[in-house]
Write an enzyme that holds these catalytic residues in place. Sequence first.
Site, short mmCIF file in Angstrom:
data_model
loop_
_atom_site.label_atom_id
_atom_site.label_comp_id
_atom_site.label_asym_id
_atom_site.label_seq_id
_atom_site.Cartn_x
_atom_site.Cartn_y
_atom_site.Cartn_z
N ASP A 86 12.95 -74.25 105.17
CA ASP A 86 13.22 -75.32 104.53
C ASP A 86 12.89 -75.41 102.95
OD1 ASP A 86 9.97 -76.66 104.02
OD2 ASP A 86 10.29 -75.34 105.78
N GLU A 176 1.76 -85.81 105.30
CA GLU A 176 0.68 -85.03 105.09
C GLU A 176 -0.56 -85.43 104.53
OE1 GLU A 176 2.20 -81.80 102.67
OE2 GLU A 176 4.27 -82.10 103.52
#
Length: 280
Positions: A86, A176
């Site tokens: 990613d 996150e």
Amino acid sequence: MAKKKAVTKRSNKNKGTSLSKLVVFSVLVLSVVLIGLMAYQYRDGFLYYLGYKSKEVRLSKDYQNVHDIRIYDVLTLYKTKTIGIDVSQYQGNINWNDAMKIEGNYAIDFVIMRSTAGKDKIDLQFKNNWKKTKGKFIRGAYHYYRPNENSLLQAENFIKTVTLVKGDLPPILDIEKLPRTQSLDSLKKGLRRWLVKIEQHYKVKPIIYSGESYYTDFLKEEFGDYSFWIANYSFWKKEMNSEWLLWQFTERANVNGVDNYVDVNVFNGIKIQLMDQCIQ
């Protein structure tokens, strides 16, 4: 005589009290030192839990060598599985003609890229990465969720930026951080609103990305109806949990054509099974 004896008793009592205070103080100092040592040793893990990435941190040579060994161990263990990376603008302008293998040996089957963040941020490299990877890899796009911004505006930012077609992975929500200006209940309501709006638009259930601690503490129970892509970089973890769809096991791999370190992920299955997860 009695008076003198009383003074002596008080003196012994004071000595005992002073000794007790010294013992308590010593224990406190030792505890602080031990906590400090643990925090330093596991600082990357603590920072990740708090929502920070460590790409800007320069590792010692020994630390990097150990990290490289773990990368090879995990990739070797999962060589029959599906491996992907990613990326975001932090990897710069990637040469996608060269970016075909991880550490020069392991073929890349899928690429997931950051498309948007918050209500108005578009990743500077998304359009280029999305265009250059078409037909070369299974592609996916993720949105970096900002807990203190409106969830529906964030969903609209993703929708107007990302066009998904047959063969692409479902949209991905990256969460996150904890909120500064709202409760956890409000955060979870916002996440649910984002997920529902995105599913209504793309007609496919999104995937959720997060660190393992965040997932366990805040997401696993209430969002158990979603598939999860989990990050865990622990040196001691060599195998992914069976309930995870994807495992991001490192953020420090080398890929030809990419100047900076790259995150590497393992899909919990073979390539044809990953293709079944894609938009049909």
